[in-house]
Design a protein around this motif. Structure first.
Motif, short mmCIF file in Angstrom:
data_model
loop_
_atom_site.label_atom_id
_atom_site.label_comp_id
_atom_site.label_asym_id
_atom_site.label_seq_id
_atom_site.Cartn_x
_atom_site.Cartn_y
_atom_site.Cartn_z
N ASN A 8 47.01 -5.24 19.31
CA ASN A 8 46.66 -4.70 18.01
C ASN A 8 47.62 -5.20 16.94
N MET B 179 37.43 -0.37 11.46
CA MET B 179 37.99 -1.39 12.33
C MET B 179 37.67 -2.78 11.81
N LEU C 118 45.41 -14.70 14.56
CA LEU C 118 44.38 -15.33 13.73
C LEU C 118 44.99 -16.32 12.75
N TYR D 28 42.11 -1.30 17.07
CA TYR D 28 41.05 -1.90 17.87
C TYR D 28 41.10 -1.29 19.26
N LEU E 79 33.25 -3.84 20.91
CA LEU E 79 32.83 -2.48 20.61
C LEU E 79 31.41 -2.21 21.10
N ILE F 22 35.82 -8.29 17.50
CA ILE F 22 35.73 -6.85 17.22
C ILE F 22 34.36 -6.29 17.60
N PHE G 101 47.26 -9.18 16.53
CA PHE G 101 45.95 -9.76 16.24
C PHE G 101 45.93 -10.59 14.94
N GLY G 102 46.47 -9.99 13.88
CA GLY G 102 46.47 -10.69 12.59
C GLY G 102 47.28 -11.98 12.65
N MET H 93 41.91 -3.33 22.55
CA MET H 93 43.14 -4.12 22.67
C MET H 93 44.32 -3.18 22.90
N ILE I 52 41.15 -7.56 6.83
CA ILE I 52 42.48 -7.68 6.24
C ILE I 52 43.38 -8.51 7.16
N ASP I 53 43.16 -8.38 8.46
CA ASP I 53 43.92 -9.19 9.42
C ASP I 53 43.52 -10.66 9.35
N GLY I 54 42.44 -10.96 8.65
CA GLY I 54 42.09 -12.35 8.44
C GLY I 54 40.89 -12.86 9.23
N GLN J 93 34.56 -14.64 13.73
CA GLN J 93 35.69 -14.07 14.49
C GLN J 93 35.52 -12.56 14.62
N ARG K 14 51.19 -2.37 12.60
CA ARG K 14 50.27 -3.48 12.40
C ARG K 14 50.42 -4.04 10.98
#
Lengths: 279, 364
Positions: free
Chosen positions: B96, A170, B103, B88, A192, A188, B99-100, B91, A176-178, A183, B147
């Motif tokens: 999900n 995760m 950001l 995630y 969790l 995340i 999210f990217g 979410m 990868i999502d940045g 953050q 995603r």
């Protein structure tokens, strides 16, 4: 269903009996608040002969100029900030230990776990001297400030273990999502860790509410006393102790901890037992 | 979209273990490239190096015209789908997917449009309000793919995305992903895909080209058909194709090959290489009925497996295991035959492959 476990009613009877034994002191405590001193020391049964909340009212007023409302407020003034700084500091430290590589990580972790074995009493004197030097005696700072540096190592340890059980995928997906490290922590890791964080909150709440030694050492003015000290004071304040009053206020003092525990029960048990992996 | 180019890319772990040995590979713009190999062949490591989740110890990695060796994952223009989805859990599906983009500071209207477009593409609009734990495996996988899609990356990376699904769903998702790649191409938005799998069926059916890896070294990169017909070495020959190619020790002499005590004439010229070789013949090139172009081979029957339309015959040829894949209607006699009875199989020797016995490299 396991056949060997016997009929349901027998099982419930047995469990009921055991829980009665476990809960008896508590039940007796509540019963004793309605009794006179003579009754308390002569009868084992918990059913009082009369129901009167006089003891609660008297106990609440105390023999000092303050009521227990002040002492409860004081307790919360210590407990709530302490919980906030504990959660923040422990999560940060646990995140670092569980997810980052840095110099002497293993040694530092061992040292940290080692301090868990240290009897806290040996720290009292040096800490007292230290807080005296900076002029923080008779304030709540000595009770709150140490927790802001993740000194509650048990919590750090618990969070680290919990984090280790969470797969990293995760976080990699988030990377990868940045997400940057902060953050990642906020979006995340913290969600969790929620069950474990709730456990930290519950433990810290109960332990701080019950803490007697800390306030006893650092607090001198009665108006700053938390519930734990005020309870002790109510025993020594008059020559003839009305035990019903003391017991009544003890029962009241139990309520916040019990309430917090039940409110958080679902998450708390999950946090204390699971490693965070769900199938 | 962008091409991915690896030149002499290496991975050495701090303990000195070298996982990836100087990999040279060009993934073309818009191509569906599959990395395949047995576990421990470093295919996932290589993918994670491209993603930026593993550091690169040596060589150069380019995505598009940029060298990305030192760039963090988010700056590489990639999106990745993980084996266990890595959604995630706290979410909803919508978040999900979003999210990217959130950001990255994408405007709300555009974000919403992109999320809904991806959901539509994957037929999961009805799932947007659910939490990951309320999804089935196949649905979770679709969300994971979604995603990746919303990010509109230059390169899609898939790390064994279907291996947690059951066989039926896996086949369905395989088709869906291949179709998705084609759809994007037809829409003029071709996606460069690098897809890691250990399943050669997935590799054969999905890949435009396949890169076969073993122990961190590329064995062969080619189209599925070329890998099947012209494997570069015995490893590729054994790995590609199902059931596996029969690979047995043999000797080459006088235009014939001696396998398990039998001499099988070769009907094509093999460059002069006498002595020990590895002889490879695919099960589908061994039949149960005589035909003019087949060479008879004597064997003892071990057992047969009935697959419905065809039968796998397992036999012993002079101490060497041989299997044949025979249409069911030709195998009726074999099915009733006793274990240990003598049978004759017919090998299409012109389809045989010969490999160097030591290096495994193809001969001829």
């Amino acid at each position: 269903m396991d056949e060997r476990a016997g009929t349901p009613w027998l099982r419930y009877l047995a469990m009921g009996a055991v829980s009665l034994v476990m809960l008896y002191p508590l039940i007796w405590l509540v019963g004793a608040t309605f009794k006179s001193n003579a009754e308390i020391f002569t009868e084992i049964g918990f059913i009082p002969s009369r129901i009167s909340f006089e003891a609660y009212a008297k106990g609440w007023k105390t023999s000092t100029e303050y009521t227990f409302a002040t002492y409860f407020l004081n307790s919360f003034l210590i407990t709530l900030p302490r919980i906030v700084v504990t959660v923040i500091s422990c999560v940060l430290v646990a995140y670092a230990f569980a997810r980052f590589e840095f110099f002497a990580k293993k040694t530092l972790f061992a040292v940290m776990v080692g301090t868990m074995m240290l009897p806290l009493i040996v720290l009292r004197l040096p800490q007292y001297l230290m807080f005296r030097e900076v002029g923080m005696l008779d304030s709540y700072w000595p009770l709150i400030l140490p927790s802001a540096f993740a000194t509650d190592t048990f919590f750090v340890f618990m969070l680290v273990q919990f984090l280790r059980g969470i797969p990293r995928d995760m976080e990699e997906a988030a990377m990868i999502d940045g997400c940057n490290a902060i953050q990642m922590l906020w979006h995340i890791i913290v969600p969790l860790l929620k069950p474990a964080i709730i456990s930290v909150i519950v433990f810290q709440f109960i332990w701080t509410m019950n803490d007697f030694m800390g306030p006893l050492i650092y607090l001198a003015s009665v108006e700053k006393y938390p519930v734990s000290l005020a309870l002790k004071m109510s025993i020594g304040a008059t020559e003839e102790v009305e035990w019903a009053n003391v017991i009544a206020i003890s029962v009241v003092a139990l309520i916040p901890s019990v309430a917090v525990f039940f409110a958080a029960q679902k998450h708390f048990i999950e946090g204390a037992t699971s490693s965070g992996i769900k199938g | 979209m962008a091409a991915v180019s690896l030149s002499k890319v290496e991975k050495t772990y701090p303990n000195g273990f070298k996982a990836v040995h100087g990999v040279d590979l060009q993934v073309r713009d818009g191509e569906f490239m599959v990395f395949v190999g047995p576990s421990g062949c470093a295919k996932s490591t290589l993918l994670r190096m491209i993603a930026g989740l593993e550091s690169i110890s040596g060589g150069e990695l380019r995505i598009g015209d940029r060298v990305v060796n030192e760039l963090p994952p988010k700056a590489r223009g990639i999106a990745m789908v993980f084996q266990n989805y890595a959604l995630y859990p706290h979410m909803k599906v919508y978040d999900n997917l979003a999210f990217g983009l959130k950001l990255a500071g994408t405007a709300k209207a555009e974000l919403d449009q992109r999320v809904r477009h991806a959901a539509q593409l994957l037929e999961m609009e009805h799932l947007l309000d659910r939490y990951p734990k309320q999804l089935s495996g196949g649905q979770a996988q679709r969300v994971a793919v979604g995603r990746a899609i919303v990010k509109q990356p230059e390169v899609f990376l898939f790390d064994e995305p279907l291996s947690n699904l059951d066989a039926k769903l896996r086949a369905a998702m395989r088709v869906r992903l291949t179709e998705l790649h084609r759809t994007l191409k037809e829409q003029g938005k071709p996606a460069t895909v690098i897809y890691v799998t250990h399943d050669q069926t997935e590799a054969m059916t999905m890949g435009e080209r396949i890169c076969v890896l073993k122990e961190g070294v590329i064995q062969q990169v080619d189209t599925p058909v070329a890998l099947y017909q012209r494997p570069a070495n015995a490893f590729v020959a054994g790995f590609i194709g199902s059931p596996e190619m029969n690979l047995v020790p043999a000797e080459l002499a006088d235009g014939a090959v001696r396998v398990g005590g039998q001499v099988l004439p070769l009907r094509r010229a093999v460059s002069l290489h006498l002595g020990k070789v590895t002889f490879g013949l695919r099960p589908e090139h061994i039949g149960a009925v005589a035909r003019p172009d087949a060479v008879p081979m004597q064997a003892t029957l071990k057992f047969v497996e009935h697959m419905g339309s065809e039968v796998y015959v397992h036999a012993d040829m002079g101490g060497l295991a041989m299997s044949a894949r025979v249409p069911a209607e030709q195998a009726t006699a074999l099915e009733s035959a006793e274990r240990g009875s003598s049978i004759t199989l017919y090998g299409l020797i012109e389809h045989a492959h010969l490999f160097d016995a030591e290096t495994g490299v193809v001969l001829g």
